[in-house]
Motif scaffolding. Structure first.
Motif, PDB file in Angstrom:
ATOM      1  N   THR A   1       0.941  -1.101  -0.048  1.00 20.81           N
ATOM      2  CA  THR A   1       0.175   0.147  -0.024  1.00 20.81           C
ATOM      3  C   THR A   1       0.887   1.278  -0.125  1.00 20.81           C
ATOM      4  O   THR A   1       1.772   1.251   0.733  1.00 20.81           O
ATOM      5  CB  THR A   1      -0.827   0.007   1.325  1.00 20.81           C
ATOM      6  OG1 THR A   1      -1.705  -1.106   1.247  1.00 20.81           O
ATOM      7  CG2 THR A   1      -1.643   1.398   1.232  1.00 20.81           C
ATOM      8  N   VAL A   2       0.366   2.312  -0.816  1.00 16.34           N
ATOM      9  CA  VAL A   2       1.374   3.497  -0.926  1.00 16.34           C
ATOM     10  C   VAL A   2       0.991   4.468   0.507  1.00 16.34           C
ATOM     11  O   VAL A   2       0.183   5.106   0.468  1.00 16.34           O
ATOM     12  CB  VAL A   2       1.067   4.248  -2.232  1.00 16.34           C
ATOM     13  CG1 VAL A   2       1.810   5.675  -2.419  1.00 16.34           C
ATOM     14  CG2 VAL A   2       1.251   3.326  -3.438  1.00 16.34           C
ATOM     15  N   ASP A   3       2.070   4.228   1.235  1.00 16.36           N
ATOM     16  CA  ASP A   3       2.097   4.936   2.560  1.00 16.36           C
ATOM     17  C   ASP A   3       3.215   5.955   2.410  1.00 16.36           C
ATOM     18  O   ASP A   3       4.276   5.717   2.976  1.00 16.36           O
ATOM     19  CB  ASP A   3       2.069   4.249   3.683  1.00 16.36           C
ATOM     20  CG  ASP A   3       2.127   4.809   5.038  1.00 16.36           C
ATOM     21  OD1 ASP A   3       1.506   6.071   5.028  1.00 16.36           O
ATOM     22  OD2 ASP A   3       2.429   4.179   5.966  1.00 16.36           O
ATOM     23  N   ALA A   4       2.877   6.989   1.572  1.00 17.02           N
ATOM     24  CA  ALA A   4       4.063   8.014   1.395  1.00 17.02           C
ATOM     25  C   ALA A   4       3.426   9.423   1.167  1.00 17.02           C
ATOM     26  O   ALA A   4       2.347   9.279   0.577  1.00 17.02           O
ATOM     27  CB  ALA A   4       4.951   7.631   0.512  1.00 17.02           C
ATOM     28  N   ASN A   5       4.168  10.292   1.281  1.00 18.52           N
ATOM     29  CA  ASN A   5       3.856  11.752   1.093  1.00 18.52           C
ATOM     30  C   ASN A   5       4.060  11.625  -0.879  1.00 18.52           C
ATOM     31  O   ASN A   5       4.587  11.158  -1.117  1.00 18.52           O
ATOM     32  CB  ASN A   5       4.799  12.489   1.462  1.00 18.52           C
ATOM     33  CG  ASN A   5       4.865  12.726   3.140  1.00 18.52           C
ATOM     34  OD1 ASN A   5       3.639  12.983   3.484  1.00 18.52           O
ATOM     35  ND2 ASN A   5       5.966  12.885   3.700  1.00 18.52           N
ATOM     36  N   PRO A   6       2.913  12.830  -1.055  1.00 14.01           N
ATOM     37  CA  PRO A   6       3.202  12.974  -2.459  1.00 14.01           C
ATOM     38  C   PRO A   6       4.749  13.448  -3.009  1.00 14.01           C
ATOM     39  O   PRO A   6       5.276  14.371  -1.944  1.00 14.01           O
ATOM     40  CB  PRO A   6       2.063  14.059  -2.835  1.00 14.01           C
ATOM     41  CG  PRO A   6       1.129  13.917  -1.810  1.00 14.01           C
ATOM     42  CD  PRO A   6       1.971  13.372  -0.585  1.00 14.01           C
ATOM     43  N   GLY A   7       5.153  12.911  -3.859  1.00 16.54           N
ATOM     44  CA  GLY A   7       6.295  13.147  -4.379  1.00 16.54           C
ATOM     45  C   GLY A   7       7.048  12.111  -5.201  1.00 16.54           C
ATOM     46  O   GLY A   7       6.491  11.445  -5.869  1.00 16.54           O
ATOM     47  N   ALA A   8       8.551  12.435  -5.520  1.00  9.63           N
ATOM     48  CA  ALA A   8       9.209  11.399  -6.448  1.00  9.63           C
ATOM     49  C   ALA A   8       9.873  10.149  -5.749  1.00  9.63           C
ATOM     50  O   ALA A   8      10.716  10.649  -4.622  1.00  9.63           O
ATOM     51  CB  ALA A   8      10.265  12.326  -7.151  1.00  9.63           C
TER      52      ALA A   8
END
Length: 348
Positions: free
Chosen positions: A174-181
């Motif tokens: 699951t994408v558990d991250a801040n928006p970004g690169a």
């Protein structure tokens, strides 16, 4: 042999350079040696590969035709929804890669392109990435900067066995991250450096929840990704191409522009913009507490940056690495880590 020589020199020379132990003279010598190494690697490998390799190398410009082409020249990896998951497919295989200046080298690439296609997801997405290994040796994929379960982190021989040639592996998280690169790249147990230098890396762009796929992030008029690389076969390149084959980034006076910078190479690259300033707003996906205004951003190996630009000056402005050997060849021609940001008048 070319890659081996290059790695030896980087280990012995650039390991010192990055820690500031070389004088200015030795830095210049080191940069020159690096350029020679990249040229040797790019020149020697195709000859050796064509005569000695027992595996097939796919023709240039094959393998990614079905993926949408983004304005920055990268491919966008499609997905299908299955059981609540966004399911992506990556295939790692050898290809002949054209750097846009007539140099064709063997690269190991995802879906036939170096860098690999951009994986675009939203915060909170449930994701599966099916990786097919069509290389002649084992490989894995590491999700650099994304906090995923240990079993999904892609460290060969530790969190999983290498994916054997001809086999596949599915990464689930699951994408558990801040928006970004963020970055995805090969990280098998034995061949990590060689495979990365051959081109096995690509961008993961995390967007705010609810951003439509294949659309610019809300609040921005344009969104671009630039993968900065100096390693192995491809030499100094942006999104796999050397100037003047790099893609111009187009914008308009008054627009709000978001640019993701990903340094997947082995050297530091100070990226400088002519004509105007920009703001660094995030590093490695983490937003800065206060944006920093600048015209030159020093990008470190393995690090990502989000920068914001409000174009206020008409013109076709250079955006380039500020190390001369990374942007000029032995004949004095502009090459490598150079592109333009083309600022135009608003249409009536």
């Amino acid at each position: 042999m070319g890659i081996l020589i290059q790695r030896m020199l980087r280990d012995k020379v650039f390991g010192l350079k990055s820690r500031g132990r070389l004088s200015g003279v030795f830095r210049a010598i080191a940069s020159t040696l690096a350029s020679l190494c990249v040229l040797m690697a790019s020149t020697i490998m195709p000859v050796a590969a064509s005569s000695a390799n027992s595996y097939n190398v796919a023709p240039a410009n094959t393998g990614s035709e079905g993926e949408p082409l983004l304005p920055d020249g990268l491919r966008l990896l499609p997905y299908k929804m299955q059981g609540g998951y966004k399911v992506f497919h990556l295939t790692a295989r050898p290809v002949w890669w054209n750097n846009g200046r007539g140099l064709v080298v063997e690269a190991w690439a995802y879906n036939g392109t170096a860098p690999g296609p951009e994986i675009q997801v939203d915060v909170g997405d449930k994701v599966k990435v099916v990786v097919q290994n069509d290389l002649p040796e084992g490989t894995t994929v590491h999700w650099m900067g994304l906090d995923v379960p240990f079993q999904q982190t892609g460290i060969g021989g530790i969190s999983q066995p290498d994916i054997a040639p001809g086999k596949s592996w599915t990464y689930t998280f699951t994408v558990d991250a801040n928006p970004g690169a963020y970055i995805y790249r090969a990280e098998p147990s034995v061949h990590m450096a060689d495979q990365n230098e051959m081109g096995l890396w690509g961008p993961v762009i995390v967007e705010p929840k609810g951003t439509p796929w294949h659309h610019v992030r809300p609040g921005y008029n344009e969104e671009y990704t630039l993968v900065i690389d100096d390693s192995g076969q491809l030499g100094f390149n942006l999104n796999g191409k050397s100037f003047p084959a790099t893609r111009t980034l187009e914008t308009t006076i008054g627009d709000n522009v978001l640019i993701h910078l990903l340094n997947v190479g082995t050297m530091e690259h100070p990226m400088h913009l002519h004509g105007m300033h920009f703001q660094e707003i995030a590093q490695d996906g983490d937003p800065l507490s206060q944006p920093v205004t600048m015209d030159t951003l020093s990008t470190a190996p393995g690090t990502t940056y989000d920068i914001r630009l409000h174009p206020d000056n008409l013109g076709k402005w250079l955006f380039h690495c500020h190390i001369v050997d990374h942007v000029v060849d032995s004949a004095g021609h502009m090459v490598g880590l150079v592109t333009f940001i083309d600022v135009k008048k608003p249409s009536k």
